[in-house]
Design a protein around this motif. Structure first.
Motif, PDB file in Angstrom:
ATOM      1  N   VAL A 137      64.766  44.115  69.210  1.00 15.22           N
ATOM      2  CA  VAL A 137      65.484  43.606  70.383  1.00 15.22           C
ATOM      3  C   VAL A 137      65.011  42.198  70.744  1.00 15.22           C
ATOM      4  O   VAL A 137      65.824  41.312  71.062  1.00 15.22           O
ATOM      5  N   LEU A 138      63.716  41.976  70.654  1.00 14.82           N
ATOM      6  CA  LEU A 138      63.161  40.680  71.060  1.00 14.82           C
ATOM      7  C   LEU A 138      63.415  39.558  70.059  1.00 14.82           C
ATOM      8  O   LEU A 138      63.470  38.388  70.453  1.00 14.82           O
ATOM      9  N   THR A 139      63.572  39.898  68.773  1.00 21.02           N
ATOM     10  CA  THR A 139      63.674  38.846  67.758  1.00 21.02           C
ATOM     11  C   THR A 139      65.053  38.674  67.164  1.00 21.02           C
ATOM     12  O   THR A 139      65.283  37.715  66.428  1.00 21.02           O
ATOM     13  N   HIS A 192      69.213  51.950  69.870  1.00 18.70           N
ATOM     14  CA  HIS A 192      68.136  52.366  68.974  1.00 18.70           C
ATOM     15  C   HIS A 192      66.799  52.390  69.723  1.00 18.70           C
ATOM     16  O   HIS A 192      66.032  53.358  69.615  1.00 18.70           O
ATOM     17  N   LEU A 193      66.523  51.337  70.481  1.00 22.45           N
ATOM     18  CA  LEU A 193      65.290  51.282  71.267  1.00 22.45           C
ATOM     19  C   LEU A 193      65.249  52.438  72.273  1.00 22.45           C
ATOM     20  O   LEU A 193      64.207  53.077  72.454  1.00 22.45           O
ATOM     21  N   ALA A 194      66.357  52.730  72.908  1.00 24.54           N
ATOM     22  CA  ALA A 194      66.402  53.823  73.882  1.00 24.54           C
ATOM     23  C   ALA A 194      66.065  55.162  73.226  1.00 24.54           C
ATOM     24  O   ALA A 194      65.287  55.959  73.774  1.00 24.54           O
ATOM     25  N   PHE A 195      66.638  55.425  72.053  1.00 21.31           N
ATOM     26  CA  PHE A 195      66.339  56.683  71.358  1.00 21.31           C
ATOM     27  C   PHE A 195      64.876  56.747  70.929  1.00 21.31           C
ATOM     28  O   PHE A 195      64.226  57.785  71.089  1.00 21.31           O
ATOM     29  N   THR A 196      64.362  55.652  70.371  1.00 21.59           N
ATOM     30  CA  THR A 196      62.972  55.691  69.905  1.00 21.59           C
ATOM     31  C   THR A 196      61.999  55.825  71.073  1.00 21.59           C
ATOM     32  O   THR A 196      61.035  56.581  70.985  1.00 21.59           O
ATOM     33  N   ALA A 197      62.266  55.122  72.171  1.00 19.74           N
ATOM     34  CA  ALA A 197      61.384  55.209  73.339  1.00 19.74           C
ATOM     35  C   ALA A 197      61.466  56.596  73.980  1.00 19.74           C
ATOM     36  O   ALA A 197      60.441  57.155  74.398  1.00 19.74           O
ATOM     37  N   ALA A 198      62.665  57.148  74.059  1.00 16.73           N
ATOM     38  CA  ALA A 198      62.815  58.487  74.635  1.00 16.73           C
ATOM     39  C   ALA A 198      62.062  59.515  73.793  1.00 16.73           C
ATOM     40  O   ALA A 198      61.368  60.389  74.334  1.00 16.73           O
ATOM     41  N   MET A 227      73.906  43.561  69.505  1.00 22.57           N
ATOM     42  CA  MET A 227      72.753  43.808  70.350  1.00 22.57           C
ATOM     43  C   MET A 227      72.802  45.221  70.943  1.00 22.57           C
ATOM     44  O   MET A 227      71.765  45.831  71.145  1.00 22.57           O
ATOM     45  N   THR A 228      74.006  45.739  71.172  1.00 22.17           N
ATOM     46  CA  THR A 228      74.130  47.082  71.744  1.00 22.17           C
ATOM     47  C   THR A 228      73.457  48.115  70.851  1.00 22.17           C
ATOM     48  O   THR A 228      72.741  48.996  71.336  1.00 22.17           O
ATOM     49  N   LEU A 229      73.677  48.026  69.534  1.00 25.57           N
ATOM     50  CA  LEU A 229      73.052  48.952  68.589  1.00 25.57           C
ATOM     51  C   LEU A 229      71.533  48.907  68.727  1.00 25.57           C
ATOM     52  O   LEU A 229      70.875  49.951  68.733  1.00 25.57           O
ATOM     53  N   LEU A 230      70.989  47.724  68.850  1.00 22.84           N
ATOM     54  CA  LEU A 230      69.537  47.583  68.944  1.00 22.84           C
ATOM     55  C   LEU A 230      68.991  48.202  70.230  1.00 22.84           C
ATOM     56  O   LEU A 230      67.941  48.845  70.218  1.00 22.84           O
ATOM     57  N   VAL A 231      69.699  48.022  71.312  1.00 22.45           N
ATOM     58  CA  VAL A 231      69.268  48.597  72.597  1.00 22.45           C
ATOM     59  C   VAL A 231      69.380  50.123  72.563  1.00 22.45           C
ATOM     60  O   VAL A 231      68.486  50.834  73.045  1.00 22.45           O
TER      61      VAL A 231
END
Length: 143
Positions: free
Chosen positions: A138-140, A7-13, A1-5
């Motif tokens: 992250v959600l699925t 990844h989400l942080a980089f894409t959102a930033a 899950m850490t990788l996904l979070v």
């Protein structure tokens, strides 16, 4: 899950950065006097690279990691969708935005500026879609 979070942080930033550039930074270009614009543009290119480089690198690493070693329980479709979005962002950057910035670095041109705005809108939309795909992950994801 850490990788996904991560990844989400980089894409959102990156998406936030890209929308800030599109909505705030690029509209200011038109207010710079034509005689001062080449130096302004070259300074912009140097400064923005320091911000966007790590964001591109982070997205590339996490995307490649997800493609090469997708953790169990992580759905494939949003990984592929996010990778496609990143490919669009990088492709538009390499093929359109960078050459347009180089032209503007030689001198102000309204047509080049308008093309840059269109290219940048495409990057912002693709980056937003990539963030949605990362959120989907992250959600699925199981676990």
């Amino acid at each position: 899950m850490t990788l996904l979070v991560v990844h989400l942080a980089f894409t959102a930033a990156y998406a936030g950065f890209q929308w800030t550039v599109r909505a705030l930074v690029y509209p200011q270009f038109a207010g710079v006097p034509a005689t001062a614009f080449p130096a302004y543009e070259r300074a912009h290119q140097r400064r923005v690279t320091r911000v966007v480089g790590p964001l591109f690198a982070g997205q590339a690493v996490t995307t490649l990691w997800l493609l090469a070693a997708r953790p169990a329980g992580v759905p494939l479709v949003p990984v592929l969708a996010g990778a496609a979005c990143l490919a669009v962002v990088l492709g538009v950057t390499a093929v359109l935005a960078v050459p347009l910035h180089r032209r503007l670095g030689e001198g102000w041109d309204d047509g080049t500026y308008r093309r840059l705005l269109r290219a940048d809108t495409a990057r912002a939309v693709a980056a937003t879609a990539g963030t949605l795909a990362a959120g989907w992950l992250v959600l699925t994801a199981d676990g």
